[in-house]
Design an enzyme around this catalytic site. Structure first.
Site, PDB file in Angstrom:
ATOM      1  N   HIS A 283       0.857  -1.183   0.000  1.00 34.09           N
ATOM      2  CA  HIS A 283       0.000   0.000   0.000  1.00 34.09           C
ATOM      3  C   HIS A 283       0.895   1.235   0.000  1.00 34.09           C
ATOM      4  O   HIS A 283       1.719   1.408   0.897  1.00 34.09           O
ATOM      5  CB  HIS A 283      -0.884  -0.013   1.263  1.00 34.09           C
ATOM      6  CG  HIS A 283      -1.805   1.150   1.369  1.00 34.09           C
ATOM      7  ND1 HIS A 283      -3.129   1.087   1.019  1.00 34.09           N
ATOM      8  CD2 HIS A 283      -1.596   2.418   1.805  1.00 34.09           C
ATOM      9  CE1 HIS A 283      -3.697   2.259   1.228  1.00 34.09           C
ATOM     10  NE2 HIS A 283      -2.785   3.081   1.705  1.00 34.09           N
ATOM     11  N   HIS A 326       0.272   2.396  11.533  1.00 35.39           N
ATOM     12  CA  HIS A 326       1.441   3.250  11.410  1.00 35.39           C
ATOM     13  C   HIS A 326       1.513   4.308  12.507  1.00 35.39           C
ATOM     14  O   HIS A 326       0.514   4.646  13.137  1.00 35.39           O
ATOM     15  CB  HIS A 326       1.487   3.924  10.027  1.00 35.39           C
ATOM     16  CG  HIS A 326       0.277   4.759   9.700  1.00 35.39           C
ATOM     17  ND1 HIS A 326      -0.958   4.217   9.416  1.00 35.39           N
ATOM     18  CD2 HIS A 326       0.118   6.099   9.595  1.00 35.39           C
ATOM     19  CE1 HIS A 326      -1.818   5.164   9.159  1.00 35.39           C
ATOM     20  NE2 HIS A 326      -1.207   6.331   9.264  1.00 35.39           N
ATOM     21  N   GLU A 332      -2.129  14.441  11.450  1.00 33.84           N
ATOM     22  CA  GLU A 332      -3.066  14.140  10.370  1.00 33.84           C
ATOM     23  C   GLU A 332      -4.490  14.456  10.823  1.00 33.84           C
ATOM     24  O   GLU A 332      -5.025  13.791  11.712  1.00 33.84           O
ATOM     25  CB  GLU A 332      -2.982  12.664   9.979  1.00 33.84           C
ATOM     26  CG  GLU A 332      -1.593  12.193   9.561  1.00 33.84           C
ATOM     27  CD  GLU A 332      -1.546  10.693   9.333  1.00 33.84           C
ATOM     28  OE1 GLU A 332      -2.602  10.029   9.448  1.00 33.84           O
ATOM     29  OE2 GLU A 332      -0.459  10.167   9.055  1.00 33.84           O
ATOM     30  N   HIS A 356      -5.025  12.216  14.202  1.00 32.86           N
ATOM     31  CA  HIS A 356      -3.996  11.285  14.650  1.00 32.86           C
ATOM     32  C   HIS A 356      -2.686  12.058  14.627  1.00 32.86           C
ATOM     33  O   HIS A 356      -2.177  12.403  13.560  1.00 32.86           O
ATOM     34  CB  HIS A 356      -3.943  10.060  13.730  1.00 32.86           C
ATOM     35  CG  HIS A 356      -5.260   9.342  13.635  1.00 32.86           C
ATOM     36  ND1 HIS A 356      -5.896   9.119  12.432  1.00 32.86           N
ATOM     37  CD2 HIS A 356      -6.071   8.849  14.593  1.00 32.86           C
ATOM     38  CE1 HIS A 356      -7.037   8.481  12.659  1.00 32.86           C
ATOM     39  NE2 HIS A 356      -7.168   8.309  13.964  1.00 32.86           N
ATOM     40  N   HIS A 362      -2.070   4.394  14.917  1.00 30.40           N
ATOM     41  CA  HIS A 362      -3.422   4.330  14.377  1.00 30.40           C
ATOM     42  C   HIS A 362      -3.398   3.480  13.115  1.00 30.40           C
ATOM     43  O   HIS A 362      -2.355   2.981  12.697  1.00 30.40           O
ATOM     44  CB  HIS A 362      -3.986   5.722  14.100  1.00 30.40           C
ATOM     45  CG  HIS A 362      -3.162   6.555  13.157  1.00 30.40           C
ATOM     46  ND1 HIS A 362      -1.943   7.095  13.491  1.00 30.40           N
ATOM     47  CD2 HIS A 362      -3.384   6.940  11.872  1.00 30.40           C
ATOM     48  CE1 HIS A 362      -1.462   7.793  12.475  1.00 30.40           C
ATOM     49  NE2 HIS A 362      -2.300   7.697  11.475  1.00 30.40           N
TER      50      HIS A 362
END
Length: 429
Positions: A283, A326, A332, A356, A362
């Site tokens: 991803h 991560h 964020e 986050h 998270h």
């Protein structure tokens, strides 16, 4: 005011006039401008900024911007803030339900309906919920440019440069200092606003992606000249040095008949974003969804990134396709404009938000993890009917007292990860 029309392109030099011959033929500040207009320059960067980064426009207007009464402190409720240290920000993931829309008995316009959730030295992050057009009120922000992301209800934004109509899944950017007025053609409206204190937002360089992909300059639209020639009792509201101020003004400040230059408001349809992704494995980082960014003096580091998670196809094989678990240096702040977000099974609603912060763990919730772990990755996933956005900064985003004490805060948000099971077995590879 003339009908809404646009010129395509991003960061170009534009010339536009609402009356033929309103732009001077020779020189930017002639001794006498056509139609008895006044020449005024609006500079959004230092005069000596490099040509490619310089943002300035010449405005040919009925009256100069200086023609108004002095400002006095505004009595608007102080929910639009520029300081974020009222209370300590906890090192926890945070999430909020959507702000409630004002009731029918309340008259709340775009400015009154602004509520600050957090920010830092690079930006302020706000949510708005309004049900009233600004009628006789105009506004400008001397502290930063405004990135406006409607989530519910269209906005009709009349600016000094012309008219911008923006709907959910589109964005509008209003440069620092530009005067404007917001009407609500659909009645109640709600959305997100990021106040950028740093360098102007711009398109990222594509590097190895090549000449295509992400957001394309041709899809950014700048309004053509339009003007209001109105006299009466109006109010000019300014945000200056973190505070709101008001002044009486006897005419509409949107009286620019023609303009030319490189600094102007613009809009963009997020549905035109050309998503780039992996077609083998893993991803990719969210930076591949970058729409606009405000660079810092450190190469490769921005003070603000604006990211859009638009519809796309996931084709990576033998890969955990949702965002992986991560922790990272960034703060964020996410919003959901439309549909559902593929990394959360429930609880993240359109109009809601999440934060986050720096080095806070998270990722997908328990339900999403179990589903993605058993998914058949020999077939592609078509992520449809969605639009999520993120304001990302290289440092922590501090939260306001309102955000932490709000009834919309989901105080059990952490529970979405508590159902994650232990699968470790040292005897089984």
């Amino acid at each position: 005011m003339n009908d809404q029309r646009y010129m395509p392109g991003f960061g170009n030099e534009f010339s536009t006039e609402a009356l033929p011959g309103a732009l001077p033929v020779r020189g930017n500040s002639p001794q006498k401008a056509p139609y008895g207009l006044y020449a005024e320059q609006l500079s959004g960067t230092a005069f000596t900024a490099p040509r490619h980064a310089n943002r300035r426009s010449w405005l040919y207007r009925i009256r100069p911007a200086a023609v108004q009464e002095p400002y006095e402190p505004s009595d608007i409720a102080p929910r639009w803030l520029s300081h974020f240290d009222e209370v300590p920000t906890p090192p926890n993931p945070l999430r909020w339900d959507p702000l409630p829309l004002p009731g029918p008995s309340a008259e709340v316009d775009f400015i009154d309906g602004m509520t600050t959730f957090g920010g830092n030295a690079g930006c302020g992050i706000h949510l708005y919920a309004a049900n009233q057009s600004m009628t006789t009120r105009y506004f400008h922000n001397a502290d930063g440019e405004l990135l406006i992301v409607p989530q519910q209800g269209r906005l009709h934004i009349a600016t000094e440069f012309g008219v911008i109509d923006v709907e959910p899944q589109e964005i509008a950017v209003i440069p620092r200092g530009v005067r404007f007025h917001v009407d609500l053609p659909d009645g109640a409206a709600r959305g997100y606003v990021c106040e950028n204190y740093g360098a102007h937002l711009r398109l990222p360089d594509l590097g190895v992606i090549g000449s295509n992909g992400l957001a394309h300059p041709r899809d950014f639209l700048t309004p053509v000249a339009a003007y209001e020639d109105q006299e009466g009792h109006f109010e000019m509201v300014a945000k200056f040095q973190g505070r709101l101020w008001r002044a009486p003004i006897g005419h509409s400040p949107l009286d620019v008949v023609a303009w030319q230059g490189s600094g102007a408001p613009y809009k963009y349809d997020l549905r035109k974003f050309n998503a780039i992704g992996s077609i083998t494995w893993d991803h990719p980082d969210p930076s591949i969804f970058l729409v606009l960014h405000a660079p810092s003096s450190t190469p490769g580091v921005d003070t603000l990134d604006f990211v859009a998670f638009a519809p796309r196809v996931l084709a990576m094989q033998d890969t955990f396709r949702p965002p992986w678990f991560h922790r990272n240096i960034a703060g964020e702040f996410m919003g959901l404009v439309h549909g559902a977000y593929d990394a959360k099974a429930e609880g993240f609603l359109p109009g809601g938000a999440s934060l986050h912060n720096t080095m806070i763990g998270h990722g997908p919730d328990a339900g999403t993890f179990e589903k993605a772990s058993a998914h058949d990755t020999s077939k592609p996933d078509y992520i449809k009917d969605t639009m999520a956005i993120m304001f990302e900064t290289p440092v922590a985003i501090e939260t306001t007292r309102f955000a932490l004490e709000s009834p919309q805060r989901q105080r059990n948000y952490h529970q979405c990860w508590m159902g994650i099971q232990k699968h470790f077995d040292s005897s089984q590879r």
